[in-house]
Design an enzyme around this catalytic site. Structure first.
Site, PDB file in Angstrom:
ATOM      1  N   ASN A  73       0.811  -1.218   0.000  1.00 33.27           N
ATOM      2  CA  ASN A  73       0.000   0.000   0.000  1.00 33.27           C
ATOM      3  C   ASN A  73       0.852   1.278   0.000  1.00 33.27           C
ATOM      4  O   ASN A  73       0.330   2.370   0.208  1.00 33.27           O
ATOM      5  CB  ASN A  73      -0.988   0.014   1.177  1.00 33.27           C
ATOM      6  N   ASN A  75       2.691   2.735   1.958  1.00 31.49           N
ATOM      7  CA  ASN A  75       2.746   3.639   3.121  1.00 31.49           C
ATOM      8  C   ASN A  75       4.087   3.570   3.836  1.00 31.49           C
ATOM      9  O   ASN A  75       4.251   4.154   4.914  1.00 31.49           O
ATOM     10  CB  ASN A  75       1.567   3.385   4.078  1.00 31.49           C
ATOM     11  N   SER A 107     -10.803  24.422  -9.516  1.00 30.30           N
ATOM     12  CA  SER A 107      -9.465  25.024  -9.567  1.00 30.30           C
ATOM     13  C   SER A 107      -8.997  25.478  -8.180  1.00 30.30           C
ATOM     14  O   SER A 107      -7.801  25.461  -7.898  1.00 30.30           O
ATOM     15  CB  SER A 107      -9.469  26.216 -10.521  1.00 30.30           C
TER      16      SER A 107
END
Lengths: 419, 122
Positions: A73, A75, A107
């Site tokens: 994952n 991490n 934005s």
């Protein structure tokens, strides 16, 4: 079109069109929607892929066999503790309520910014243009400094603070689990398309906190008859329900969705109209009022309603924005979804301004100087703090608990491979 | 929209050139070169800048030498257009003689420009 008809370029053109349309990383060798390349919708926009050779390795997934063999994952936590033979991922993250943060926005969320040094003669230098390639390949957005998913120290003034950084600090198992699904001009209607670029597997991944923040484009357009082109409350309701239904089909159970209301853009005119634009500072000859009028005349104003000298029009625009925010609020009380709970919060412009005033600042300093429209780096960072405090106070379960193993994770894995 | 963005881009760039020249007390030609030199070489940005200078530089230099403002320069070199029945879009306060007259006079200065003729043909 003719260049793309040239046989050797057909495939490349198709890929470029696909990327532009779907806002997915240009460099993504394994096709898992995460990239090891920063710009072109790469890891500035969503957590860095730590293995570009495997589709099953990407940020945000639940660990594969407790990541004994590899960091599935991304991490930065993997392997087995030699002292007791327990996998680190199991020891540090099993009960940590890991979750990612996903922004669905416009934005402002992507953090649009044009450096004022690019158009201020006194500040121009080789150094001031060194970030032009990054800006060009990030659509003039700076998501890596933004208030929801920012993770690098700001190089464009102010400082970086974000919900992602705070969620990461709260639980280091969440490292790299963020996605900024935003685009310039994002509105409730076109986010329905953009959301297809979301990367979340209902079965394999951790739950997520989704922030829905299209704060202006439903009332902002450059059309001369701007009111006629604003989203109606009925359209807003339909668009948001469709988005939520799609999220429900994609998000793992236990996720959370926070709908953010629209901003009150009268702030822009009130704070800026008589001030000088960076282009007008040398000769004191261009105010924001002139810039707004020039953009409207060219029909390229990002918001004719609020960037206007017509007070009635500005009020009408705010009135519609309030109606649309009320639609969002109403949805959170009337709708329920199987895989996430749903919350509403107003766009915290006033609170951000209050916080800035407490620090000795003035309101106009919260707006992007070049476009005179977007919230700037200071707003983004203060916004992160304001939103975090609100969620912590009112819906603490959304953020999960603090991981008691954070210190140990840091000791063993240092910066967890960086961002 | 395309024409609006082109016009905006032109007015911004010409303003920057004008202000660079003023700030460094240099000519418009030197300011153009200075601006291109500031750009990074990556993505061939400098090359693109020099290409644009090659095309529009001589006309811009001529017009700035005549103290014409960025709005008028961009209308004269046809990167800004006045749509039928619409006013001239302008960022700066109009010159004393009025925008119409200023643009007409500026257009006369660059009437022999090969680039403009080619663009018109294109």
């Amino acid at each position: 079109t003719s260049i793309c008809a040239f046989p050797p370029l057909v495939k490349l053109c198709e890929k470029i069109k696909y990327i532009i349309k779907n806002k997915l990383p240009y460099e993504d060798l394994d096709g898992d929607k995460f990239s090891a390349f920063p710009t072109l919708r790469g890891y500035h926009w969503r957590g860095r892929d730590c293995n570009e050779g495997t589709t099953t390795v990407y940020p945000g997934r639940r660990p594969d066999n407790w990541d004994v063999e590899r960091d599935s994952n991304c991490n930065g936590i993997w392997g087995v503790d030699p002292k007791d033979g327990i996998p680190y991922e199991k020891k540090f993250c099993e009960d940590a309520e890991s979750k990612g943060i996903i922004l669905l926005g416009d934005s402002a969320g992507a953090h649009f910014h044009i450096p004022p040094e690019w158009m201020t003669a006194a500040q121009m230098s080789l150094k001031s243009f060194s970030n032009l390639p990054v800006a060009l390949t990030n659509e003039f957005d700076w998501p890596h400094f933004s208030g929801i998913t920012g993770f690098l120290n700001s190089t464009i003034g102010g400082w970086t603070d974000s919900l992602y950084l705070r969620l990461h600090r709260r639980n280091r198992c969440n490292h790299r689990d963020f996605q900024n699904i935003s685009k310039n001009g994002g509105s409730s209607e076109n986010l329905l398309d953009l959301i297809k670029s979301l990367a979340r597997n209902q079965l394999l991944d951790n739950p997520a906190i989704v922030i829905y923040a299209s704060i202006g484009n439903d009332v902002c357009n450059g059309k001369p008859d701007t009111v006629a082109h604003m989203t109606t409350p009925q359209q807003m309701h339909s668009n948001v329900i469709k988005t939520l239904q799609y999220l429900n089909s994609q998000l793992p159970k236990g996720s959370h969705v926070i709908l953010t209301g629209l901003a009150d853009g009268r702030f822009l005119w009130d704070q800026l109209h008589s001030r000088y634009h960076p282009l007008g500072q040398l000769n004191k000859d261009v105010t924001y009022e002139q810039v707004y009028s020039f953009l409207s005349c060219l029909q390229i104003s990002p918001c004719n309603g609020w960037m206007s000298s017509n007070e009635t029009l500005r009020n009408l625009t705010s009135e519609r924005a309030l109606q649309l925010s009320n639609v969002l609020k109403e949805i959170t009380t009337s709708e329920t979804f199987a895989n996430f709970d749903l919350f509403y919060m107003d766009f915290p412009l006033e609170k951000i301004a209050d916080e800035w005033h407490k620090l000795g600042g003035e309101s106009w300093q919260l707006i992007e100087p070049v476009d005179g429209f977007h919230p700037n780096q200071i707003s983004a960072a203060l916004g992160a703090s304001v939103i975090w405090q609100k969620v912590l106070r009112e819906w603490p379960h959304v953020l999960g608990k603090e991981n008691p193993f954070n210190k140990q994770i840091e000791d063993v894995f240092k910066d967890q491979g960086g961002h | 929209h395309h024409s609006g963005h082109t016009c905006l881009g032109c007015v911004l760039v010409v303003s920057v050139i004008e202000q660079l020249a003023m700030f460094h007390n240099s000519t418009a030609k030197e300011a153009l070169e200075r601006l291109c030199n500031y750009l990074p070489e990556i993505l061939n940005l400098q090359g693109l800048c020099y290409l644009v200078v090659e095309m529009f530089g001589p006309d811009i230099i001529k017009l700035l030498k005549d103290k014409v403002n960025a709005d008028v320069v961009c209308h004269a070199i046809k990167l800004c257009n006045q749509n039928a029945g619409q006013p001239f879009c302008h960022l700066y306060p109009p010159p004393e003689m009025g925008l119409n007259k200023a643009v007409r006079e500026a257009s006369r200065i660059v009437k022999n420009s090969k680039v403009l003729k080619n663009i018109a043909g294109f």
